[in-house]
Design an enzyme around this catalytic site. Structure first.
Site, PDB file in Angstrom:
ATOM      1  CE1 TYR A   1      30.793  15.962  37.992  1.00 43.63           C
ATOM      2  CE2 TYR A   1      31.341  14.187  39.496  1.00 43.63           C
ATOM      3  CZ  TYR A   1      30.402  15.003  38.911  1.00 43.63           C
ATOM      4  OH  TYR A   1      29.064  14.857  39.229  1.00 43.63           O
TER       5      TYR A   1
ATOM      6  CB  CYS B   1      42.218  22.053  50.906  1.00 42.68           C
ATOM      7  SG  CYS B   1      41.993  23.758  51.407  1.00 42.68           S
TER       8      CYS B   1
ATOM      9  NE  ARG C   1      30.490  15.441  32.905  1.00 42.45           N
ATOM     10  CZ  ARG C   1      29.621  16.089  33.686  1.00 42.45           C
ATOM     11  NH1 ARG C   1      29.369  15.661  34.903  1.00 42.45           N
ATOM     12  NH2 ARG C   1      28.989  17.151  33.254  1.00 42.45           N
TER      13      ARG C   1
ATOM     14  CB  CYS D   1      41.573  22.871  55.817  1.00 39.85           C
ATOM     15  SG  CYS D   1      40.546  22.025  54.608  1.00 39.85           S
TER      16      CYS D   1
ATOM     17  CB  CYS E   1      37.795  24.916  54.459  1.00 39.94           C
ATOM     18  SG  CYS E   1      39.035  25.130  53.169  1.00 39.94           S
TER      19      CYS E   1
ATOM     20  CB  SER F   1      15.354  16.392  29.637  1.00 44.44           C
ATOM     21  OG  SER F   1      16.061  16.585  30.853  1.00 44.44           O
TER      22      SER F   1
ATOM     23  N   GLY G   1      17.752  22.809  24.508  1.00 46.50           N
ATOM     24  CA  GLY G   1      18.583  21.648  24.802  1.00 46.50           C
ATOM     25  C   GLY G   1      18.506  21.146  26.216  1.00 46.50           C
TER      26      GLY G   1
ATOM     27  CG  HIS H   1      22.857  22.455  37.564  1.00 42.75           C
ATOM     28  ND1 HIS H   1      22.186  21.681  36.643  1.00 42.75           N
ATOM     29  CD2 HIS H   1      21.903  22.903  38.438  1.00 42.75           C
ATOM     30  CE1 HIS H   1      20.896  21.651  36.952  1.00 42.75           C
ATOM     31  NE2 HIS H   1      20.694  22.391  38.023  1.00 42.75           N
TER      32      HIS H   1
HETATM   33  P1  OAD Z   1      19.423  16.143  29.654  1.00 43.57           P
HETATM   34  O1  OAD Z   1      20.406  15.144  29.185  1.00 43.57           O
HETATM   35  O2  OAD Z   1      18.427  15.741  30.662  1.00 43.57           O
HETATM   36  O3  OAD Z   1      18.632  16.714  28.391  1.00 43.57           O
HETATM   37  C1  OAD Z   1      19.299  17.111  27.243  1.00 43.57           C
HETATM   38  C2  OAD Z   1      18.281  17.517  26.221  1.00 43.57           C
HETATM   39  O4  OAD Z   1      18.985  17.992  25.083  1.00 43.57           O
HETATM   40  C3  OAD Z   1      17.372  16.364  25.746  1.00 43.57           C
HETATM   41  O5  OAD Z   1      16.021  16.775  25.870  1.00 43.57           O
HETATM   42  C4  OAD Z   1      17.773  16.177  24.293  1.00 43.57           C
HETATM   43  O6  OAD Z   1      16.676  15.821  23.478  1.00 43.57           O
HETATM   44  C5  OAD Z   1      18.296  17.555  23.933  1.00 43.57           C
HETATM   45  N1  OAD Z   1      19.252  17.586  22.813  1.00 43.57           N
HETATM   46  C6  OAD Z   1      20.106  16.632  22.386  1.00 43.57           C
HETATM   47  N2  OAD Z   1      20.827  17.076  21.335  1.00 43.57           N
HETATM   48  C7  OAD Z   1      20.418  18.349  21.092  1.00 43.57           C
HETATM   49  C8  OAD Z   1      20.774  19.343  20.135  1.00 43.57           C
HETATM   50  N3  OAD Z   1      21.711  19.130  19.208  1.00 43.57           N
HETATM   51  N4  OAD Z   1      20.150  20.544  20.195  1.00 43.57           N
HETATM   52  C9  OAD Z   1      19.191  20.774  21.136  1.00 43.57           C
HETATM   53  N5  OAD Z   1      18.811  19.876  22.056  1.00 43.57           N
HETATM   54  C10 OAD Z   1      19.413  18.676  22.043  1.00 43.57           C
HETATM   55  O7  OAD Z   1      20.270  17.430  30.120  1.00 43.57           O
HETATM   56  P2  OAD Z   1      19.791  18.659  31.017  1.00 43.57           P
HETATM   57  O8  OAD Z   1      18.358  18.968  30.796  1.00 43.57           O
HETATM   58  O9  OAD Z   1      20.784  19.730  30.830  1.00 43.57           O
HETATM   59  O10 OAD Z   1      23.026  18.295  36.507  1.00 43.57           O
HETATM   60  O11 OAD Z   1      19.968  18.028  32.458  1.00 43.57           O
HETATM   61  C11 OAD Z   1      19.772  18.830  33.595  1.00 43.57           C
HETATM   62  C12 OAD Z   1      20.768  18.454  34.667  1.00 43.57           C
HETATM   63  O12 OAD Z   1      20.730  17.044  34.916  1.00 43.57           O
HETATM   64  C13 OAD Z   1      22.210  18.723  34.295  1.00 43.57           C
HETATM   65  O13 OAD Z   1      22.610  20.056  34.527  1.00 43.57           O
HETATM   66  C14 OAD Z   1      22.969  17.774  35.177  1.00 43.57           C
HETATM   67  C15 OAD Z   1      22.081  16.541  35.116  1.00 43.57           C
HETATM   68  O14 OAD Z   1      22.105  15.728  36.239  1.00 43.57           O
HETATM   69  C16 OAD Z   1      24.225  18.593  37.028  1.00 43.57           C
HETATM   70  O15 OAD Z   1      25.278  18.461  36.443  1.00 43.57           O
HETATM   71  C17 OAD Z   1      24.153  19.113  38.417  1.00 43.57           C
END
Ligand code: OAD
Length: 268
Positions: free
Chosen positions: A79, A167, A82, A170, A142, A209, A207, A131
């Site tokens: 992380y 932390c 990232r 704690c 804690c 899925s 953007g 998220h």
């Molecule tokens: P995904 O990686 O599942 O989906 C990303 C989407 O963005 C895909 O459908 C791509 O086709 C699309 N995409 C790619 N480039 C793009 C662009 N330039 N413009 C528009 N769309 C584009 O990501 P999320 O749907 O955000 O959870 O995933 C949901 C959650 O799953 C995230 O928040 C994360 C992950 O596990 C946590 O971090 C808790």
């Protein structure tokens, strides 16, 4: 996940007149974003072929409370890698267009699944982070918030292990400020997001899925309540059959173009 790339040329896209009228008259717009909105800033998505984080790393080893208990240095290091990528990134045209849209409509609620702060850095206010936020870590034991030391730390490489800080209250291990699989979404953000999806007249789904629940439900809730649902995504998703309009292209190109096509918005 295997996906067919179906992007169209933005200039060849068509917005039906009925949708233009509804956008012009919109009183409450919801913008719901996922990792794709930050893709053009160089932040990897989760499920895109080849580049998606969950195509290259194991969610079970990195994104659950159990994974953190088993190997905190692996999880914290990943992380932090990232977080550094996000610190180095800049908001793109999609983030900027969303921030400007808030000034063009009577009410806009921005809901994101993203843990980055690129919406805020583009000028958006009151962003609902369903998220969590990667730059808001807290104690695993804690839950006291943890402040990072000032300055930018050495850039961790992908895969480098880093012991989490402790932390101050704690002594527990500090964990990333994100919601992991199996955890609940933050109550206030989730309730406000549901309320906005329930009441809005236009719902943009940009953007994402639309796979991860419960967040993916919001678009269906808006649809059931009679809002028009506009999806912007280069690739098909399960929402394609329900959306009022699917614009298959990158958000940083499609959204500024769409805004320019709505007379009341484009003129401002
Ligand atoms: P995904 O990686 O599942 O989906 C990303 C989407 O963005 C895909 O459908 C791509 O086709 C699309 N995409 C790619 N480039 C793009 C662009 N330039 N413009 C528009 N769309 C584009 O990501 P999320 O749907 O955000 O959870 O995933 C949901 C959650 O799953 C995230 O928040 C994360 C992950 O596990 C946590 O971090 C808790």
């Amino acid at each position: 996940m295997s996906r067919l790339y179906l992007a169209e040329k933005v200039t060849e896209m068509h917005i039906p007149e009925e949708i233009i009228m509804k956008l012009q008259a919109a009183q409450h717009v919801v913008v719901f974003t996922g990792a794709g909105v930050s893709a053009e800033s160089g932040i990897p998505t989760f499920r895109d072929d080849l580049t998606g984080l969950w195509e290259n790393f194991s969610a079970e080893d990195l994104a659950t409370p159990r994974a953190f208990k088993q190997d905190p240095a692996l999880v914290w290091g990943w992380y932090e890698w990232r977080r550094m990528k996000i610190l180095q990134a800049q908001p793109n045209l999609a983030h900027l267009a969303i921030a400007s849209l808030a000034n063009l409509v009577p009410k806009l609620t921005l809901i994101t699944q993203n843990v980055d702060d690129l919406h805020e850095r583009a000028g958006s206010r009151d962003v609902l982070h369903l998220h969590g936020r990667i730059n808001k870590p807290f104690c695993f034991t804690c839950r006291r918030p943890h402040e990072y030391p000032l300055g930018i730390p050495d850039e961790p490489e992908s895969g480098r292990r880093l012991d989490p800080p402790r932390c101050k209250r704690c002594g527990g291990k500090i964990r990333p400020g994100v919601v992991w699989f199996g955890e609940s979404l933050p109550d206030t953000e989730w309730d406000t997001a549901n309320d906005a999806a329930f009441r809005c007249d236009v719902f943009f789904c940009i953007g994402t899925s639309s796979i991860v629940q419960p967040a993916a439900r919001l678009a269906y809730l808006a649809f059931q309540r009679g809002a028009i649902v506009i999806q912007i995504n280069p690739n098909p998703t399960s929402l394609d059959n329900r959306a009022s309009l699917n614009l298959h292209g990158p958000a940083g190109e499609v959204l500024p173009w769409l805004i320019s096509k709505i007379p009341a918005w484009g003129e401002s």
